[in-house]
Design a protein around this motif. Structure first.
Motif, PDB file in Angstrom:
ATOM      1  N   ARG A  64      20.651 -11.869  -6.666  1.00 55.35           N
ATOM      2  CA  ARG A  64      19.245 -11.634  -6.308  1.00 55.35           C
ATOM      3  C   ARG A  64      18.447 -11.152  -7.523  1.00 55.35           C
ATOM      4  NH1 ARG A  64      15.659  -7.792  -5.328  1.00 55.35           N
ATOM      5  NH2 ARG A  64      14.067  -8.165  -3.744  1.00 55.35           N
ATOM      6  N   GLU A  65      19.065 -10.272  -8.291  1.00 59.14           N
ATOM      7  CA  GLU A  65      18.359  -9.730  -9.463  1.00 59.14           C
ATOM      8  C   GLU A  65      18.243 -10.782 -10.571  1.00 59.14           C
ATOM      9  OE1 GLU A  65      16.818  -7.213  -8.714  1.00 59.14           O
ATOM     10  OE2 GLU A  65      18.025  -6.746  -6.942  1.00 59.14           O
ATOM     11  N   MET A  66      19.238 -11.673 -10.646  1.00 56.87           N
ATOM     12  CA  MET A  66      19.139 -12.784 -11.609  1.00 56.87           C
ATOM     13  C   MET A  66      17.882 -13.598 -11.314  1.00 56.87           C
ATOM     14  SD  MET A  66      21.125 -12.861 -13.977  1.00 56.87           S
ATOM     15  CE  MET A  66      20.952 -14.358 -14.899  1.00 56.87           C
ATOM     16  N   ASP A  67      17.659 -13.872 -10.046  1.00 58.75           N
ATOM     17  CA  ASP A  67      16.482 -14.676  -9.674  1.00 58.75           C
ATOM     18  C   ASP A  67      15.190 -13.949 -10.005  1.00 58.75           C
ATOM     19  OD1 ASP A  67      17.929 -16.799  -8.906  1.00 58.75           O
ATOM     20  OD2 ASP A  67      17.763 -16.456  -6.753  1.00 58.75           O
ATOM     21  N   MET A  68      15.192 -12.657  -9.771  1.00 56.90           N
ATOM     22  CA  MET A  68      14.012 -11.857 -10.099  1.00 56.90           C
ATOM     23  C   MET A  68      13.729 -11.995 -11.604  1.00 56.90           C
ATOM     24  SD  MET A  68      11.814  -9.871  -8.824  1.00 56.90           S
ATOM     25  CE  MET A  68      12.146  -8.784  -7.470  1.00 56.90           C
ATOM     26  N   LEU A  69      14.812 -11.935 -12.376  1.00 57.94           N
ATOM     27  CA  LEU A  69      14.679 -12.014 -13.831  1.00 57.94           C
ATOM     28  C   LEU A  69      14.272 -13.418 -14.286  1.00 57.94           C
ATOM     29  CD1 LEU A  69      15.317 -10.514 -16.562  1.00 57.94           C
ATOM     30  CD2 LEU A  69      17.617 -11.506 -16.401  1.00 57.94           C
ATOM     31  N   LEU A  70      15.013 -14.418 -13.829  1.00 55.99           N
ATOM     32  CA  LEU A  70      14.790 -15.788 -14.321  1.00 55.99           C
ATOM     33  C   LEU A  70      13.407 -16.316 -13.964  1.00 55.99           C
ATOM     34  CD1 LEU A  70      18.246 -17.484 -13.651  1.00 55.99           C
ATOM     35  CD2 LEU A  70      17.187 -16.949 -15.845  1.00 55.99           C
ATOM     36  N   SER A  71      12.907 -15.916 -12.814  1.00 55.78           N
ATOM     37  CA  SER A  71      11.613 -16.453 -12.375  1.00 55.78           C
ATOM     38  C   SER A  71      10.480 -16.001 -13.308  1.00 55.78           C
ATOM     39  CB  SER A  71      11.317 -16.029 -10.937  1.00 55.78           C
ATOM     40  OG  SER A  71      11.174 -14.625 -10.882  1.00 55.78           O
ATOM     41  N   THR A  72      10.732 -14.945 -14.078  1.00 56.83           N
ATOM     42  CA  THR A  72       9.665 -14.487 -14.980  1.00 56.83           C
ATOM     43  C   THR A  72       9.390 -15.514 -16.077  1.00 56.83           C
ATOM     44  OG1 THR A  72      11.218 -13.367 -16.456  1.00 56.83           O
ATOM     45  CG2 THR A  72      10.283 -12.043 -14.668  1.00 56.83           C
ATOM     46  N   GLY A  73      10.408 -16.290 -16.458  1.00 52.73           N
ATOM     47  CA  GLY A  73      10.248 -17.282 -17.532  1.00 52.73           C
ATOM     48  C   GLY A  73       9.139 -18.270 -17.182  1.00 52.73           C
ATOM     49  N   GLY A 135       7.771 -23.946 -12.053  1.00 52.08           N
ATOM     50  CA  GLY A 135       8.941 -24.708 -11.623  1.00 52.08           C
ATOM     51  C   GLY A 135      10.090 -23.787 -11.269  1.00 52.08           C
ATOM     52  N   PHE A 136      11.091 -24.348 -10.560  1.00 52.94           N
ATOM     53  CA  PHE A 136      12.418 -23.719 -10.485  1.00 52.94           C
ATOM     54  C   PHE A 136      12.488 -22.539  -9.514  1.00 52.94           C
ATOM     55  CE2 PHE A 136      14.983 -20.593 -13.316  1.00 52.94           C
ATOM     56  CZ  PHE A 136      16.252 -21.030 -12.956  1.00 52.94           C
ATOM     57  N   GLN A 137      11.336 -22.123  -8.943  1.00 52.86           N
ATOM     58  CA  GLN A 137      11.400 -20.913  -8.114  1.00 52.86           C
ATOM     59  C   GLN A 137      10.811 -21.095  -6.730  1.00 52.86           C
ATOM     60  OE1 GLN A 137       7.815 -18.196  -9.238  1.00 52.86           O
ATOM     61  NE2 GLN A 137       8.838 -18.744 -11.132  1.00 52.86           N
ATOM     62  N   GLY A 138      11.283 -20.247  -5.830  1.00 55.97           N
ATOM     63  CA  GLY A 138      10.758 -20.265  -4.472  1.00 55.97           C
ATOM     64  C   GLY A 138      10.860 -18.871  -3.891  1.00 55.97           C
ATOM     65  N   ILE A 139      10.732 -18.825  -2.582  1.00 55.53           N
ATOM     66  CA  ILE A 139      10.781 -17.529  -1.916  1.00 55.53           C
ATOM     67  C   ILE A 139      11.463 -17.706  -0.563  1.00 55.53           C
ATOM     68  CG2 ILE A 139       8.491 -17.805  -0.828  1.00 55.53           C
ATOM     69  CD1 ILE A 139       8.091 -14.781  -1.544  1.00 55.53           C
ATOM     70  N   THR A 140      12.188 -16.690  -0.129  1.00 60.00           N
ATOM     71  CA  THR A 140      12.844 -16.782   1.190  1.00 60.00           C
ATOM     72  C   THR A 140      11.868 -16.294   2.248  1.00 60.00           C
ATOM     73  OG1 THR A 140      13.651 -14.516   1.143  1.00 60.00           O
ATOM     74  CG2 THR A 140      15.069 -16.183   0.151  1.00 60.00           C
ATOM     75  N   ASP A 141      12.227 -16.462   3.498  1.00 60.95           N
ATOM     76  CA  ASP A 141      11.286 -15.978   4.523  1.00 60.95           C
ATOM     77  C   ASP A 141      11.324 -14.459   4.643  1.00 60.95           C
ATOM     78  OD1 ASP A 141      13.680 -16.091   5.714  1.00 60.95           O
ATOM     79  OD2 ASP A 141      13.178 -17.694   7.132  1.00 60.95           O
ATOM     80  N   THR A 142      12.213 -13.804   3.861  1.00 52.82           N
ATOM     81  CA  THR A 142      12.125 -12.348   3.794  1.00 52.82           C
ATOM     82  C   THR A 142      11.502 -11.901   2.456  1.00 52.82           C
ATOM     83  OG1 THR A 142      14.409 -12.310   3.037  1.00 52.82           O
ATOM     84  CG2 THR A 142      14.049 -11.833   5.362  1.00 52.82           C
ATOM     85  N   ALA A 143      10.795 -12.827   1.811  1.00 52.96           N
ATOM     86  CA  ALA A 143      10.011 -12.546   0.603  1.00 52.96           C
ATOM     87  C   ALA A 143      10.842 -12.214  -0.631  1.00 52.96           C
ATOM     88  CB  ALA A 143       8.972 -11.449   0.859  1.00 52.96           C
ATOM     89  N   ASP A 144      12.080 -12.641  -0.668  1.00 55.68           N
ATOM     90  CA  ASP A 144      12.868 -12.491  -1.897  1.00 55.68           C
ATOM     91  C   ASP A 144      12.652 -13.722  -2.774  1.00 55.68           C
ATOM     92  OD1 ASP A 144      14.312 -10.016  -1.527  1.00 55.68           O
ATOM     93  OD2 ASP A 144      15.295 -11.035   0.152  1.00 55.68           O
ATOM     94  N   ILE A 145      12.562 -13.466  -4.088  1.00 53.78           N
ATOM     95  CA  ILE A 145      12.388 -14.589  -5.014  1.00 53.78           C
ATOM     96  C   ILE A 145      13.730 -15.290  -5.215  1.00 53.78           C
ATOM     97  CG2 ILE A 145      11.850 -15.194  -7.416  1.00 53.78           C
ATOM     98  CD1 ILE A 145       9.843 -12.900  -7.421  1.00 53.78           C
ATOM     99  N   THR A 146      13.683 -16.623  -5.233  1.00 56.18           N
ATOM    100  CA  THR A 146      14.912 -17.401  -5.455  1.00 56.18           C
ATOM    101  C   THR A 146      14.678 -18.389  -6.601  1.00 56.18           C
ATOM    102  OG1 THR A 146      14.091 -18.954  -3.796  1.00 56.18           O
ATOM    103  CG2 THR A 146      15.750 -17.379  -3.066  1.00 56.18           C
ATOM    104  N   THR A 147      15.777 -18.905  -7.169  1.00 54.68           N
ATOM    105  CA  THR A 147      15.639 -20.031  -8.107  1.00 54.68           C
ATOM    106  C   THR A 147      16.545 -21.169  -7.629  1.00 54.68           C
ATOM    107  OG1 THR A 147      17.360 -19.253  -9.618  1.00 54.68           O
ATOM    108  CG2 THR A 147      15.099 -18.540 -10.083  1.00 54.68           C
ATOM    109  N   LEU A 148      16.245 -22.372  -8.130  1.00 54.55           N
ATOM    110  CA  LEU A 148      16.850 -23.582  -7.564  1.00 54.55           C
ATOM    111  C   LEU A 148      18.068 -24.080  -8.320  1.00 54.55           C
ATOM    112  CD1 LEU A 148      13.539 -25.605  -6.981  1.00 54.55           C
ATOM    113  CD2 LEU A 148      14.613 -23.929  -5.472  1.00 54.55           C
ATOM    114  N   GLY A 149      18.533 -23.347  -9.329  1.00 54.88           N
ATOM    115  CA  GLY A 149      19.648 -23.830 -10.146  1.00 54.88           C
ATOM    116  C   GLY A 149      19.113 -24.345 -11.466  1.00 54.88           C
ATOM    117  N   ARG A 150      19.943 -24.276 -12.521  1.00 54.53           N
ATOM    118  CA  ARG A 150      19.499 -24.669 -13.863  1.00 54.53           C
ATOM    119  C   ARG A 150      18.911 -26.079 -13.845  1.00 54.53           C
ATOM    120  NH1 ARG A 150      20.707 -21.717 -18.259  1.00 54.53           N
ATOM    121  NH2 ARG A 150      18.702 -22.592 -18.838  1.00 54.53           N
TER     122      ARG A 150
END
Ligand code: ADP
Ligand code: ASP
Ligand code: MG
Length: 590
Positions: A64-73, A135-150
């Motif tokens: 979860r924290e990886m996604d938080m980090l990666l989405s900043t790019g 690109g590369f990011q989304g959100i869950t229905d509980t508002a957590d940031i996700t990424t779609l894979g490299r």
């Protein structure tokens, strides 16, 4: 007004100058009359650096924290791109995945898109903005940031193009199109003018990093034409659509995954269900298996070999070693210095001898084949990693991929396909759901197995040469490492050629000192046809599990994005068909 989606990859937005150049391309499209959505990746190697940084803190950071980090790019790039467009005198607005309403499941770092709510984007476009999408990011229905894979920005772009019914999705990158293989590895590679969805999907999964494989699933599912082209020129690139470049050549491209690892579970008690447990546990941990080969049981036990990405090896071994103990297997071995080389082509299904040509070429270069799996439009071999690039170049040469094909296919998109698509899409719950088109049974084949084959380069080439000399058409082939450096090979042939194939194999076994061949004059081959059968990593495990629950043993398997084949004993074919239909496509049951 027609919508155009453009996507700029990392190198295409690596610095301010490149961002301004990309901004100009977006403005130009706007001035041509399009409503423009521009998807951007993180700048340059930002994502790699963020991953490195995280690993300095924790080698296995929480997803979860990886996604938080990666989405900043990507958040940095969208803001800069919007600024660039403002600066050039046009309206633009940047949006994160969450702001655009790109909803995903909660599989952090490998999330799948469920839905996209397009209202906000449409409104912004109607107001005259160029919408800059992260690109590369989304959100869950509980508002957590996700990424779609490299590499997932491609998927964001094609998904947005599908949701907005865009005319085309343009992928701007650092090459001027899709090549017959990675031009960085094989300089003789040739840009193809067009390629079919199925071929691109297989190539992408086989390692052609130019497109994220899941983006092609979207493109095919929603019939989005994709134009891959250079960020740094205006040359036409490659069109990915229903139409291949040629229908006559057997192979349209080659690809390699340089970092694979092979795992073998030895001495698995040979009863239905054991393989299923291994595969479903890996799937539950989100570890994709690639090539899968089961050796025939000797003394009531079988060896199961499969490959995983090298980076997943430690996690895979943890799961597999524990499972091996539970099911009473003899042990687990692995090899982390292997690579997979594949060739892909729609034309291969119609032409015999393609596999043999590949094996011959590799043998001539002294390259040993460690594992083989084939499906209708793809042949994959596992080789030692230090021979992989040479193997890729060798197969590229063997199929003369550097040459333009002699005849070019007419553009086509059969109407029946379009209607079928509408029906299939109507049944989907999420935009990235697995698509099953049909499940069918072939009861016309027999299967021959050779074991204890000395592990030397050239033996596969020799065997299939002798088989071809007898005019026997071979369908599925699997080869795997056996014990004490001996290999095992099984292949299927039409029942009418079974005796002839056995005779050929007997002679071959004697000549090279392998064990006498064994075989089954009648086997049943079941095929699941669809899209994303490999990228949805649970499919192989579910196949094993469903069949095991019905006490049916899987004798051979081959997995590809558009087709999963399993071979079971001839008398269980119809039952297996019913089982698989119930498991994967209850709506296909009349
Ligand atoms: P981006 O950052 O634009 O998404 P990528 O690095 O993901 O770019 O993809 C482009 C790279 O893909 C190319 O530089 C090339 O080395 C590599 N590649 C691998 N296979 C192929 C292929 N078949 N055709 C073109 N490029 C390929
Ligand atoms: N920035 C992400 C990555 O490097 C996504 C992408 O570039 O497509 O994987
Ligand atoms: Mg990419």
């Amino acid at each position: 007004m027609a919508v155009l989606v453009q996507k700029f990859g990392g190198t295409s937005v690596a610095d301010a100058e490149k961002i301004l150049a990309a901004a100009r391309k977006a403005i130009r499209a706007k001035l041509q009359g399009y409503q423009v959505v521009t998807v951007v990746s993180a700048m340059g190697h930002t994502s790699d650096h963020l991953i490195e940084l995280a690993k300095q803190i924790d080698p296995e950071p929480p997803a979860r924290e990886m996604d938080m980090l990666l989405s900043t790019g990507e958040q940095v790039s969208v803001a800069l791109m919007a600024m660039a467009i403002h600066r050039l005198g046009h309206r633009a607005i940047s949006m994160t995945g969450a702001q655009m309403g790109i909803y995903t499941d909660s599989t952090h770092t490998k999330a799948r898109i469920r839905s996209i709510s397009t209202d906000r984007i449409r409104q912004l476009l109607d107001e005259g903005n160029i919408v800059i999408a992260a690109g590369f990011q989304g959100i869950t229905d509980t508002a957590d940031i996700t990424t779609l894979g490299r590499g997932g920005s491609d998927t964001t772009a094609v998904a947005l193009a599908a949701a907005l019914r865009a005319e085309t999705c343009e992928i701007y990158t650092d090459v001027d199109g899709v090549y017959t293989t990675d031009p960085r590895l094989v300089p003789e590679a040739r840009r193809v003018s067009r390629i079919s969805y199925d071929e691109m999907l297989e190539l992408a999964t086989a390692g052609a990093g130019v497109m994220h494989n899941r983006s092609i699933e979207f493109a095919k599912r929603f019939s989005v034409p994709v134009h891959v082209r250079s960020s740094f020129s205006d040359l036409p690139g490659t069109i990915i659509s229903w139409t291949p470049e040629s229908r006559d050549v057997p192979v349209c491209g080659a690809a390699a995954i340089l970092k694979e690892a092979r795992i073998t579970v030895r001495g698995v008690p040979d009863k239905p269900g054991n393989a299923a447990v291994i595969f479903s546990r890996l799937a539950a941990r989100n570890i994709p298996m690639d090539m899968i080969v089961q050796n025939v049981a000797a003394g009531g036990r079988a060896d199961i070999s499969f490959t995983v990405f090298q980076e997943e090896l430690p996690a895979a071994l943890r799961v597999v070693e524990e499972t091996a103990r539970e099911i009473g297997a003899e042990g687990v071995t692995y090899d982390e210095n292997v690579a997979k080389v594949s060739v892909v082509g729609l034309g291969m299904a119609k032409q015999p001898g393609v596999a043999q040509r590949m094996f011959r070429a590799l043998a001539d270069k002294g390259i040993n084949i460690l594992m083989i799996t084939t499906s209708e439009i793809k042949i994959s071999v596992l080789v030692q990693r230090d021979q992989a690039v040479e193997a890729l170049r060798t197969v590229h040469q063997a199929f003369e991929l550097h040459k333009e094909p002699p005849s070019v296919a007419e553009e086509s998109r059969p109407e029946v396909v379009a209607n079928d698509r509408e029906r299939i899409i109507g049944r989907l719950h999420g935009m990235e759901d697995l698509v099953i088109e049909s499940i069918c049974l072939d009861e016309t084949q027999g299967c021959v197995t050779l074991s204890e084959i000395p592990d030397r380069p050239g033996l596969a080439a020799k065997l299939f040469r002798q088989v071809a000399d007898r005019n026997i058409v071979v369908d599925m082939i699997v080869q795997s490492v056996g014990r004490e450096d001996k290999a095992m090979m099984s292949f299927t042939v039409p029942q009418g050629s079974y005796e002839e194939a056995m005779t050929a194999c007997q002679a071959f076994a004697e000549e090279i000192g392998a064990a006498p061949p064994t075989g089954r004059p009648s086997v049943a081959k079941l095929s699941i046809l669809g899209t994303g059968l490999k990228s949805h990593i649970s499919v192989a495990g579910r196949t094993f599990q469903a069949l095991a629950a019905a006490q049916i043993n899987v004798e051979m398997i081959s997995t590809s994005e558009v087709r999963l084949n399993v071979v079971v004993s001839g008398d269980t074919g119809r039952q297996a068909l019913a089982v698989l239909r119930r498991e994967f496509a209850p709506e296909l049951i009349e």
